[in-house]
Design a protein around this motif. Structure first.
Motif, PDB file in Angstrom:
ATOM      1  N   CYS A 108       1.093  -4.239  18.218  1.00 42.75           N
ATOM      2  CA  CYS A 108       1.185  -5.192  17.104  1.00 42.75           C
ATOM      3  C   CYS A 108       1.039  -4.482  15.761  1.00 42.75           C
ATOM      4  CB  CYS A 108       0.114  -6.277  17.236  1.00 42.75           C
ATOM      5  SG  CYS A 108       0.380  -7.451  18.581  1.00 42.75           S
ATOM      6  N   ALA A 109       0.075  -3.579  15.686  1.00 43.88           N
ATOM      7  CA  ALA A 109      -0.159  -2.860  14.437  1.00 43.88           C
ATOM      8  C   ALA A 109       1.028  -1.990  14.057  1.00 43.88           C
ATOM      9  CB  ALA A 109      -1.416  -1.991  14.562  1.00 43.88           C
ATOM     10  N   SER A 110       1.685  -1.404  15.058  1.00 42.68           N
ATOM     11  CA  SER A 110       2.827  -0.530  14.779  1.00 42.68           C
ATOM     12  C   SER A 110       3.956  -1.290  14.100  1.00 42.68           C
ATOM     13  CB  SER A 110       3.332   0.114  16.067  1.00 42.68           C
ATOM     14  OG  SER A 110       3.870  -0.861  16.941  1.00 42.68           O
ATOM     15  N   LEU A 111       4.049  -2.596  14.345  1.00 43.75           N
ATOM     16  CA  LEU A 111       5.075  -3.405  13.689  1.00 43.75           C
ATOM     17  C   LEU A 111       4.580  -4.041  12.404  1.00 43.75           C
ATOM     18  CD1 LEU A 111       6.920  -5.333  16.555  1.00 43.75           C
ATOM     19  CD2 LEU A 111       7.808  -3.501  15.119  1.00 43.75           C
ATOM     20  N   LEU A 112       3.350  -4.543  12.413  1.00 41.99           N
ATOM     21  CA  LEU A 112       2.847  -5.300  11.265  1.00 41.99           C
ATOM     22  C   LEU A 112       2.488  -4.420  10.072  1.00 41.99           C
ATOM     23  CD1 LEU A 112       0.618  -7.927  13.105  1.00 41.99           C
ATOM     24  CD2 LEU A 112       2.809  -8.315  11.973  1.00 41.99           C
ATOM     25  N   PHE A 113       2.210  -3.147  10.307  1.00 43.97           N
ATOM     26  CA  PHE A 113       1.831  -2.278   9.192  1.00 43.97           C
ATOM     27  C   PHE A 113       3.013  -1.528   8.582  1.00 43.97           C
ATOM     28  CE2 PHE A 113      -2.471  -2.957  10.663  1.00 43.97           C
ATOM     29  CZ  PHE A 113      -3.227  -2.861   9.499  1.00 43.97           C
ATOM     30  N   ILE A 114       4.158  -1.519   9.263  1.00 44.39           N
ATOM     31  CA  ILE A 114       5.310  -0.818   8.686  1.00 44.39           C
ATOM     32  C   ILE A 114       6.008  -1.734   7.689  1.00 44.39           C
ATOM     33  CG2 ILE A 114       5.666   0.579  10.744  1.00 44.39           C
ATOM     34  CD1 ILE A 114       8.009  -1.224  11.466  1.00 44.39           C
ATOM     35  N   PRO A 115       6.683  -1.174   6.682  1.00 42.65           N
ATOM     36  CA  PRO A 115       7.379  -2.005   5.686  1.00 42.65           C
ATOM     37  C   PRO A 115       8.442  -2.881   6.339  1.00 42.65           C
ATOM     38  CG  PRO A 115       7.208   0.264   4.927  1.00 42.65           C
ATOM     39  CD  PRO A 115       6.775   0.260   6.369  1.00 42.65           C
ATOM     40  N   GLY A 116       8.460  -4.109   5.969  1.00 42.02           N
ATOM     41  CA  GLY A 116       9.446  -5.061   6.465  1.00 42.02           C
ATOM     42  C   GLY A 116       9.663  -6.148   5.428  1.00 42.02           C
ATOM     43  N   PRO A 117      10.510  -7.110   5.715  1.00 41.90           N
ATOM     44  CA  PRO A 117      10.808  -8.165   4.734  1.00 41.90           C
ATOM     45  C   PRO A 117       9.573  -8.883   4.213  1.00 41.90           C
ATOM     46  CG  PRO A 117      12.353  -8.255   6.559  1.00 41.90           C
ATOM     47  CD  PRO A 117      11.311  -7.257   6.945  1.00 41.90           C
ATOM     48  N   THR A 118       8.709  -9.342   5.118  1.00 40.77           N
ATOM     49  CA  THR A 118       7.515 -10.081   4.693  1.00 40.77           C
ATOM     50  C   THR A 118       6.530  -9.173   3.972  1.00 40.77           C
ATOM     51  OG1 THR A 118       7.767 -11.579   6.584  1.00 40.77           O
ATOM     52  CG2 THR A 118       5.656 -11.579   5.456  1.00 40.77           C
ATOM     53  N   ASN A 119       6.297  -7.984   4.526  1.00 43.12           N
ATOM     54  CA  ASN A 119       5.352  -7.052   3.908  1.00 43.12           C
ATOM     55  C   ASN A 119       5.777  -6.668   2.497  1.00 43.12           C
ATOM     56  OD1 ASN A 119       3.705  -7.027   6.144  1.00 43.12           O
ATOM     57  ND2 ASN A 119       4.653  -5.227   7.049  1.00 43.12           N
ATOM     58  N   ILE A 120       7.081  -6.488   2.291  1.00 47.84           N
ATOM     59  CA  ILE A 120       7.578  -6.120   0.971  1.00 47.84           C
ATOM     60  C   ILE A 120       7.296  -7.235  -0.036  1.00 47.84           C
ATOM     61  CG2 ILE A 120       9.708  -5.818  -0.354  1.00 47.84           C
ATOM     62  CD1 ILE A 120       8.738  -3.291   0.996  1.00 47.84           C
ATOM     63  N   LEU A 121       7.497  -8.486   0.368  1.00 45.06           N
ATOM     64  CA  LEU A 121       7.246  -9.606  -0.537  1.00 45.06           C
ATOM     65  C   LEU A 121       5.751  -9.767  -0.825  1.00 45.06           C
ATOM     66  CD1 LEU A 121       9.734 -12.311   0.798  1.00 45.06           C
ATOM     67  CD2 LEU A 121      10.012 -10.759  -1.139  1.00 45.06           C
ATOM     68  N   ILE A 122       4.924  -9.582   0.189  1.00 44.11           N
ATOM     69  CA  ILE A 122       3.473  -9.680  -0.008  1.00 44.11           C
ATOM     70  C   ILE A 122       2.987  -8.538  -0.898  1.00 44.11           C
ATOM     71  CG2 ILE A 122       1.256  -9.435   1.175  1.00 44.11           C
ATOM     72  CD1 ILE A 122       2.274 -11.130   3.392  1.00 44.11           C
ATOM     73  N   PHE A 123       3.551  -7.366  -0.697  1.00 47.41           N
ATOM     74  CA  PHE A 123       3.224  -6.222  -1.548  1.00 47.41           C
ATOM     75  C   PHE A 123       3.585  -6.522  -3.008  1.00 47.41           C
ATOM     76  CE2 PHE A 123       4.506  -2.335  -3.716  1.00 47.41           C
ATOM     77  CZ  PHE A 123       3.420  -1.510  -3.505  1.00 47.41           C
ATOM     78  N   ASN A 124       4.774  -7.093  -3.214  1.00 51.86           N
ATOM     79  CA  ASN A 124       5.200  -7.469  -4.561  1.00 51.86           C
ATOM     80  C   ASN A 124       4.267  -8.501  -5.173  1.00 51.86           C
ATOM     81  OD1 ASN A 124       8.060  -6.649  -5.837  1.00 51.86           O
ATOM     82  ND2 ASN A 124       8.117  -6.363  -3.626  1.00 51.86           N
ATOM     83  N   SER A 125       3.846  -9.468  -4.378  1.00 47.96           N
ATOM     84  CA  SER A 125       2.928 -10.488  -4.873  1.00 47.96           C
ATOM     85  C   SER A 125       1.586  -9.876  -5.241  1.00 47.96           C
ATOM     86  CB  SER A 125       2.727 -11.577  -3.809  1.00 47.96           C
ATOM     87  OG  SER A 125       1.829 -12.569  -4.268  1.00 47.96           O
ATOM     88  N   GLY A 126       1.110  -8.933  -4.431  1.00 50.64           N
ATOM     89  CA  GLY A 126      -0.138  -8.250  -4.745  1.00 50.64           C
ATOM     90  C   GLY A 126      -0.041  -7.463  -6.032  1.00 50.64           C
ATOM     91  N   TYR A 127       1.139  -6.874  -6.269  1.00 49.29           N
ATOM     92  CA  TYR A 127       1.345  -6.104  -7.497  1.00 49.29           C
ATOM     93  C   TYR A 127       1.425  -7.019  -8.721  1.00 49.29           C
ATOM     94  CZ  TYR A 127       3.345  -2.816 -10.826  1.00 49.29           C
ATOM     95  OH  TYR A 127       3.563  -2.026 -11.933  1.00 49.29           O
ATOM     96  N   ASN A 128       2.147  -8.129  -8.592  1.00 49.06           N
ATOM     97  CA  ASN A 128       2.379  -9.011  -9.740  1.00 49.06           C
ATOM     98  C   ASN A 128       1.275 -10.042  -9.963  1.00 49.06           C
ATOM     99  OD1 ASN A 128       4.985  -7.971 -10.500  1.00 49.06           O
ATOM    100  ND2 ASN A 128       5.831  -8.971  -8.692  1.00 49.06           N
ATOM    101  N   ASN A 129       0.638 -10.499  -8.879  1.00 41.93           N
ATOM    102  CA  ASN A 129      -0.327 -11.590  -9.005  1.00 41.93           C
ATOM    103  C   ASN A 129      -1.732 -11.246  -8.529  1.00 41.93           C
ATOM    104  OD1 ASN A 129       1.825 -13.514  -9.778  1.00 41.93           O
ATOM    105  ND2 ASN A 129       2.474 -13.290  -7.650  1.00 41.93           N
ATOM    106  N   GLY A 130      -1.926 -10.034  -8.013  1.00 44.51           N
ATOM    107  CA  GLY A 130      -3.239  -9.684  -7.495  1.00 44.51           C
ATOM    108  C   GLY A 130      -3.577 -10.501  -6.256  1.00 44.51           C
ATOM    109  N   PHE A 131      -4.813 -11.003  -6.221  1.00 45.80           N
ATOM    110  CA  PHE A 131      -5.260 -11.765  -5.054  1.00 45.80           C
ATOM    111  C   PHE A 131      -5.181 -13.272  -5.284  1.00 45.80           C
ATOM    112  CE2 PHE A 131      -7.483  -7.689  -4.969  1.00 45.80           C
ATOM    113  CZ  PHE A 131      -7.167  -7.247  -3.693  1.00 45.80           C
ATOM    114  N   LYS A 132      -4.556 -13.670  -6.380  1.00 39.56           N
ATOM    115  CA  LYS A 132      -4.522 -15.097  -6.737  1.00 39.56           C
ATOM    116  C   LYS A 132      -3.831 -15.946  -5.680  1.00 39.56           C
ATOM    117  CE  LYS A 132      -1.914 -16.159 -10.164  1.00 39.56           C
ATOM    118  NZ  LYS A 132      -1.390 -16.299 -11.560  1.00 39.56           N
TER     119      LYS A 132
END
Length: 198
Positions: free
Chosen positions: A9-33
């Protein structure tokens, strides 16, 4: 056995993917809000998608191969459109901004090809036939998912705190678009290959 499941599970969930990229972007733009709602949406999307893929794989795909192909094309089209929206979200000041909200995260996760891999390869075969095994696997999956989600949100937020500049935002957006577009092309190719085999 459990450790193999966690690692898979970790091998898939920790690699960059569509959802992870969007969450990463949200973390960059909005922090933890927006973090709690986004993580909940990701979790809901995965649970629903994995469950449906498990049922479909057991009852439909074996006799109706075209359903698998159509689902891949729909997923590919969605990621393609999402990558275009992200591309144009920062091209000009008047561009329509891509809102990375709960709905976007849910839809992206629900159509994420990783869910298909979880349902057909990592999770036990026909897991929906045994309610105990289903809940046990989902609990373990949730633990890994929450850890991965927090990791990507923190990574985006950390990068913003370390390098707060316009050029960094451009690089992140371009890399995000490239990742989403790559997944779209790859999934479309998988659908074409399946057609050629039938």
């Amino acid at each position: 056995m459990h450790s193999v499941f966690f690692l898979s599970c970790a091998s898939l969930l920790f690699i960059p993917g569509p959802t992870n990229i969007l969450i990463f972007n949200s973390g960059y733009n909005n922090g933890f809000k927006k973090a709690p709602s986004l993580v909940l949406s990701e979790w809901s999307g995965y649970i629903m998608s994995i469950t449906l893929w498990s049922v479909a794989a057991g009852f439909f795909f074996s006799t109706n191969a075209w359903m698998d192909v159509v689902s891949r094309f729909i997923c590919s089209l969605y990621l393609f459109v999402l990558s275009l929206k992200l591309w144009f979200s920062g091209r000009t000041e008047n561009a329509i901004k891509l809102s990375i909200d709960s709905k976007t995260i849910f839809c992206t996760t629900f159509l994420n090809p990783k869910a298909f891999i979880f349902a057909t390869i990592i999770f036990p075969v026909k897991i929906t036939d045994d309610i105990y095994s289903y809940y046990e696997a989902m609990i373990r999956f949730t633990i890994v998912l929450l850890t991965a989600s927090v990791f990507w949100i923190c990574s985006g937020n950390l990068l913003k705190n370390e390098t707060n500049g316009h050029s960094v935002k451009i690089v992140i957006r371009y890399l995000s678009v490239l990742t989403l577009m790559s997944f779209s092309v790859y999934i479309f190719y998988q659908g074409v290959v399946k057609i050629s085999w039938t």
